[in-house]
Design an enzyme around this catalytic site. Sequence first.
Site, short mmCIF file in Angstrom:
data_model
loop_
_atom_site.label_atom_id
_atom_site.label_comp_id
_atom_site.label_asym_id
_atom_site.label_seq_id
_atom_site.Cartn_x
_atom_site.Cartn_y
_atom_site.Cartn_z
N LYS A 27 56.42 11.50 59.45
CA LYS A 27 57.16 12.30 58.47
C LYS A 27 58.62 11.85 58.44
O LYS A 27 59.06 11.06 59.29
CB LYS A 27 57.06 13.78 58.83
CG LYS A 27 57.75 14.15 60.13
CD LYS A 27 57.64 15.64 60.43
CE LYS A 27 58.40 15.97 61.71
NZ LYS A 27 58.39 17.41 62.01
N TYR A 86 91.52 7.11 56.26
CA TYR A 86 91.94 8.37 55.67
C TYR A 86 92.74 9.22 56.65
O TYR A 86 92.37 9.36 57.82
CB TYR A 86 90.71 9.17 55.20
CG TYR A 86 90.05 8.63 53.96
CD1 TYR A 86 90.75 8.52 52.76
CD2 TYR A 86 88.71 8.23 53.98
CE1 TYR A 86 90.14 8.03 51.61
CE2 TYR A 86 88.08 7.74 52.84
CZ TYR A 86 88.81 7.64 51.65
OH TYR A 86 88.20 7.15 50.52
#
Length: 421
Positions: free
Chosen positions: A73, A313
């Site tokens: 999954k 940043y």
Amino acid sequence: MRDTQENKGAARLGRRPLQEQSGASPKGKEVRRPVWAEVSLGALAFNLEAIRKHVNPPEEKRNTPRKVLSIVKGNGYGHGGPEVAKALEKAGSDWFGVTCTDEGIAVRKNGVRKPILVLTSFVPGEESRLVKHDLTAVIHRCEQLALLDRAAARRSGKKRVPFHLKIDTGMNRLGIASGDVECFARQLGKCKNIELTGIFSHFASSGVFTDTAVGQQTREQEERFYAALEKLRALGIDPGIVHLANSAAIVSRPETWADMVRPGAILYGYHPGYDPVEKREEAEARLPLKPVMSLRSRIISLRNVPQGAGVGYDAAFVARRPSRIGVLAAGYGDGIHRSLGNRGNVLVRGKLAPIVGIISMDVTMIDVTDIEDVEIGDAATVHGTDGKQVLPANRVARSIGTVTSDLLCAVSQRVPRLYVR
């Protein structure tokens, strides 16, 4: 492209061959953004075989070996669900587990023929597609029986459509309560086109071994599960395959192995967390595994940054010395967890290079000041193996307070998977 000595040396050092570094395309190949996830099918097969042997000790002398249901999954924990399922089928996996119908169909379309269990079942209206693609539904609410039975009746052929029953034993997530077993039996008696072929539950805390309420939960879940199982049998219902054990239980709780086990994270080379932590070391020694995925990128820029200058940043990293800063062609949009900014490392030329500043969506900065001869084009391993060096994803995950599967599943669709032996 001719494999020159220079290119062989570049490969050993994790650099691109010289033609690729200069921007030229090797004959017959396209040059792409340098970020990729290398998936070792050899390591995957090794882990599956190790698990199979672990849950089938020769001294038990079982007539029928325990089966292995491989959990694929979440796009195979980020490794590529259809691709790893096909490789695991070839390596001998008996069953597969997916989250939903669409995941199951994708695995089927890749040529997998073994049974596929849809763990979170279906929503109303989905059942016909599930039956069409020969997927095994999980029933976790009694009212789902009639929906599945009608879909099975519309299918051509006389063979009944199989399903597994999930029992909620204390996780309080999915599954019928043990008190609803009689209701389930009555509803099943009305269904002529479906057949119960398996029963299971899911452990909430199988890696916890402390003398606490949580530490006792797995034993209590077992007791509730087997009580429900005996109720079914007393009602004349054959439960089929019985399965309970997830990754931690497979490694450390042999009493839970039943007829089939469901490895998830351990298939991909990583043991889950344990409490107390010493249990993890015991588990790793008991069942040695190999990491399957290595997430890599390349340095696309190098610059000298003076002491006191900010990087990225908000100048979240300020150089404390004259520094050499490399830029990787991968960011959180590719699967480098944003929490690793100013906390994590990558492997470059077999050495750890700190991740500096805020991780951007598309690039990540690293401090390579202490790595000799670093060049544009050098490979960086975010987690996984780099020659004899390993930067395990579970160690990276623990450093930022998350779980290994979070990191593995975060590797995005825009990152190519490169399958190697």
